[in-house]
Scaffold this motif. Sequence first.
Motif, PDB file in Angstrom:
ATOM      1  N   GLN A 157       0.836  -1.213   0.000  1.00 24.78           N
ATOM      2  CA  GLN A 157       0.000   0.000   0.000  1.00 24.78           C
ATOM      3  C   GLN A 157       0.865   1.254   0.000  1.00 24.78           C
ATOM      4  O   GLN A 157       0.617   2.186  -0.760  1.00 24.78           O
ATOM      5  N   GLU A 158       1.882   1.255   0.837  1.00 24.51           N
ATOM      6  CA  GLU A 158       2.780   2.411   0.936  1.00 24.51           C
ATOM      7  C   GLU A 158       3.487   2.676  -0.406  1.00 24.51           C
ATOM      8  O   GLU A 158       3.567   3.814  -0.867  1.00 24.51           O
ATOM      9  N   ASP A 161       1.164   3.924  -3.121  1.00 25.01           N
ATOM     10  CA  ASP A 161       0.895   5.340  -2.871  1.00 25.01           C
ATOM     11  C   ASP A 161       2.069   6.201  -3.345  1.00 25.01           C
ATOM     12  O   ASP A 161       1.875   7.203  -4.038  1.00 25.01           O
ATOM     13  N   LEU A 166      -2.321   4.649  -6.074  1.00 27.33           N
ATOM     14  CA  LEU A 166      -3.514   4.528  -5.226  1.00 27.33           C
ATOM     15  C   LEU A 166      -4.532   5.611  -5.570  1.00 27.33           C
ATOM     16  O   LEU A 166      -4.172   6.751  -5.851  1.00 27.33           O
TER      17      LEU A 166
END
Length: 180
Positions: A157-158, A161, A166
């Motif tokens: 996720q990081e 992003d 994202l």
Amino acid sequence: MTGKQRREEIIHILSKQEQPYSGTLLAKQLHVSRQVVVQDIALLRAENRQILSTNKGYLLLAENDTTRVFKVHHTNEQARDEMNLIVDLGGKIEDVFVYHRVYGVLKAPLNIKSRRDVDRYLREIELGNSTLLLNVTAGYHYHTISADDQKTLDLIQEELDKAGFLASLQDYEPVNFWKS
């Protein structure tokens, strides 16, 4: 064979499969109708068994699988970078889906877990004179990603992003895509 025994056998059969296994084959193997298999799958899901339905059959997620749905946005040219980022960090791209205001959820299984799988998938898209599902919704789409643990999903996720992939949910999008 009781219903409970039949459902245990369904789990046993699906646990041996790496690819989706058709409901028709399950029905033949268990000597029941396709409808009985559909009902058994619903009961197993009610017991929190993670069984994915695909156009090619059922796929059982392992008990220790951890999954998260990511909404992403990118161009066709960035698809390889996005998918390689996910698999390089230890994620498996279970599927791709879009939420269309008119058609609802359109979903396809992927089961991509390596750069080789990414290359094969993108080559099939090109050879089939097809287009990526993201084109239905101007580049916005979703992936269900599985990994060994939440830490890996947090890292994915990081990095998604950081890479600018994202996207935020909109007001009209359902939070839980799988409830009817």
